[in-house]
Design an enzyme around this catalytic site. Structure first.
Site, PDB file in Angstrom:
ATOM      1  N   GLU A  29      40.667  31.950  44.538  1.00  0.00           N
ATOM      2  CA  GLU A  29      41.551  31.042  43.825  1.00  0.00           C
ATOM      3  C   GLU A  29      42.665  30.557  44.765  1.00  0.00           C
ATOM      4  O   GLU A  29      43.242  31.342  45.514  1.00  0.00           O
ATOM      5  CB  GLU A  29      42.146  31.763  42.612  1.00  0.00           C
ATOM      6  CG  GLU A  29      41.084  32.155  41.603  1.00  0.00           C
ATOM      7  CD  GLU A  29      41.516  33.279  40.684  1.00  0.00           C
ATOM      8  OE1 GLU A  29      40.709  33.643  39.798  1.00  0.00           O
ATOM      9  OE2 GLU A  29      42.643  33.804  40.840  1.00  0.00           O
ATOM     10  N   LEU A  56      39.040  30.009  37.622  1.00  0.00           N
ATOM     11  CA  LEU A  56      39.752  31.226  37.258  1.00  0.00           C
ATOM     12  C   LEU A  56      38.807  32.134  36.466  1.00  0.00           C
ATOM     13  O   LEU A  56      38.941  32.325  35.257  1.00  0.00           O
ATOM     14  CB  LEU A  56      40.994  30.893  36.428  1.00  0.00           C
ATOM     15  CG  LEU A  56      41.955  32.045  36.123  1.00  0.00           C
ATOM     16  CD1 LEU A  56      42.593  32.548  37.401  1.00  0.00           C
ATOM     17  CD2 LEU A  56      43.026  31.578  35.143  1.00  0.00           C
ATOM     18  N   GLU A  58      37.161  35.696  37.686  1.00  0.00           N
ATOM     19  CA  GLU A  58      36.946  36.657  38.769  1.00  0.00           C
ATOM     20  C   GLU A  58      35.554  37.288  38.721  1.00  0.00           C
ATOM     21  O   GLU A  58      34.893  37.445  39.750  1.00  0.00           O
ATOM     22  CB  GLU A  58      38.017  37.743  38.726  1.00  0.00           C
ATOM     23  CG  GLU A  58      39.390  37.307  39.219  1.00  0.00           C
ATOM     24  CD  GLU A  58      40.154  36.472  38.193  1.00  0.00           C
ATOM     25  OE1 GLU A  58      39.769  36.510  36.992  1.00  0.00           O
ATOM     26  OE2 GLU A  58      41.127  35.795  38.579  1.00  0.00           O
ATOM     27  N   GLN A  80      44.387  37.780  45.162  1.00  0.00           N
ATOM     28  CA  GLN A  80      45.804  37.708  45.479  1.00  0.00           C
ATOM     29  C   GLN A  80      46.617  38.842  44.859  1.00  0.00           C
ATOM     30  O   GLN A  80      47.715  39.144  45.345  1.00  0.00           O
ATOM     31  CB  GLN A  80      46.369  36.363  45.024  1.00  0.00           C
ATOM     32  CG  GLN A  80      45.764  35.178  45.752  1.00  0.00           C
ATOM     33  CD  GLN A  80      46.268  33.856  45.244  1.00  0.00           C
ATOM     34  OE1 GLN A  80      47.228  33.803  44.481  1.00  0.00           O
ATOM     35  NE2 GLN A  80      45.621  32.776  45.642  1.00  0.00           N
ATOM     36  N   HIS A 128      50.831  43.908  38.725  1.00  0.00           N
ATOM     37  CA  HIS A 128      50.716  43.355  40.069  1.00  0.00           C
ATOM     38  C   HIS A 128      51.006  44.366  41.164  1.00  0.00           C
ATOM     39  O   HIS A 128      50.985  44.000  42.344  1.00  0.00           O
ATOM     40  CB  HIS A 128      51.685  42.175  40.242  1.00  0.00           C
ATOM     41  CG  HIS A 128      51.330  40.983  39.412  1.00  0.00           C
ATOM     42  ND1 HIS A 128      51.918  39.748  39.603  1.00  0.00           N
ATOM     43  CD2 HIS A 128      50.466  40.819  38.395  1.00  0.00           C
ATOM     44  CE1 HIS A 128      51.424  38.875  38.739  1.00  0.00           C
ATOM     45  NE2 HIS A 128      50.545  39.508  37.994  1.00  0.00           N
TER      46      HIS A 128
END
Length: 325
Positions: A29, A56, A58, A80, A128
């Site tokens: 992406e 988008l 995965e 990412q 994240h």
């Protein structure tokens, strides 16, 4: 001598491999925008057929990479954010990593899964900030965790050339690291070969990823108290058990510095194997995130979950003062 940054090492290694082998291509992406800087300049250099912007989805493009690898290509898939690897955990561990065996050796799956920013950063939030390298090692997927720019270059090169799937973790905290380098000396580094960053005789500190740099700082701070060897496995699967045994044979004492959760993490595995197979003169210790640590969105609270220099220094002193078994 020029300096090489961690991110530039990733960019250079990937570009060099795409120049060397036309079967190598990169997908993910925001590839066209090079948001992580890993693919900076690649769209103009290699074109949209080898720098592939994907939707988008995965699970979809990860399985696409598996098929492309089985057809003779060498895909590099960039993720990412660490939790995206958990979305495709089944595709990597249960499909790509097992297909060589399931096909009776007829089809290899040479995919590199590139995670160029793993770990915690203030404000990134709960989804994240993970370091899930232990999960892939547990499932027998080749997994690398380089700490320096030259190791990042060498291990990414090796990962792309490997005929098996390889998961590459670039620790977020290591990305600003810069290193003096002679570009002529850059080259592949074998998987499963650790590195002594600092020699010592009193205690071995096994440091993973960006914590290598923290361990080196602590070793310097405690230089008047002890001779500390800092040992970096570089790849967590395969793991260089022979190299660790050589280090522990020199020092007799062991501390593991690991930026993953305490339960079932690499720290636990290193301590267990060392206790079973190596000659330790004192009980070992580990410095990790706490059990079940979940990073949130409050930086002050998140910092308390991160293994740090003070904790490492305390563990080293405790091991050195231990009367032994």
């Amino acid at each position: 001598m020029p300096k090489l940054s961690y991110l530039k090492a990733l960019n250079r290694a990937l570009g060099d491999e795409m120049d060397r082998d036309e079967s190598v291509f990169v997908l993910g992406e925001d590839m066209n925008f090079a948001l992580t800087n890993v693919t900076a300049g690649f769209l103009d250099r290699f074109g949209p057929d080898r720098v592939v912007e994907v939707p988008l989805t995965e699970q979809g493009f990860t399985n696409f990479a598996t098929g492309a690898a089985m057809a003779g290509r060498r895909p590099v898939v960039e993720f990412q954010i660490p939790f995206l690897l958990l979305l495709v955990f089944e595709q990597i561990t249960n499909q790509a990593n097992k297909f060589l065996l399931m096909s009776g050796g007829q089809r290899s799956v040479p995919v590199t899964y590139l995670m160029p920013a793993a770990g915690w950063r203030a404000g990134w939030g709960a989804q994240h900030s993970d370091q899930p390298y232990s999960l892939f090692a547990h499932m027998g997927v080749k997994t690398v965790l380089p700490a320096t720019p030259t190791d990042a270059y060498g291990l990414l090169t090796t990962a792309i050339r490997d005929d098996d799937p390889v998961v590459f973790f670039g620790p977020l905290a290591a990305l600003p690291v810069r290193e003096d380098v002679d570009y002529a000396d850059l080259g592949p580094i074998p998987l499963g070969k650790g590195r002594v960053h600092r020699a010592g005789t009193d205690v071995t500190v096994v440091a993973l990823g960006h914590l290598v740099h923290e361990a080196l700082a602590v070793a310097e701070e405690l230089a008047d108290e002890a001779s500390i060897e800092v040992w970096d496995p570089r790849s967590v699967y395969p793991f260089d058990w022979a190299g660790l045994a050589e280090s522990v044979a020199r020092t007799g004492r062991l501390v593991v510095f690991d930026d993953s959760n305490r339960a079932c993490g690499m720290g636990a595995e290193v301590l267990a194997t060392a206790a079973e197979e190596m000659r330790l003169t004192a009980p070992p210790k580990r410095v990790t995130r706490p059990d079940g640590a979940i990073v949130g969105a409050v930086p002050e609270l998140d910092v308390a979950l991160q293994p740090d220099r003070a904790q490492l220094a305390e563990a080293i002193r405790a091991v050195l003062k231990s009367p032994g078994w």
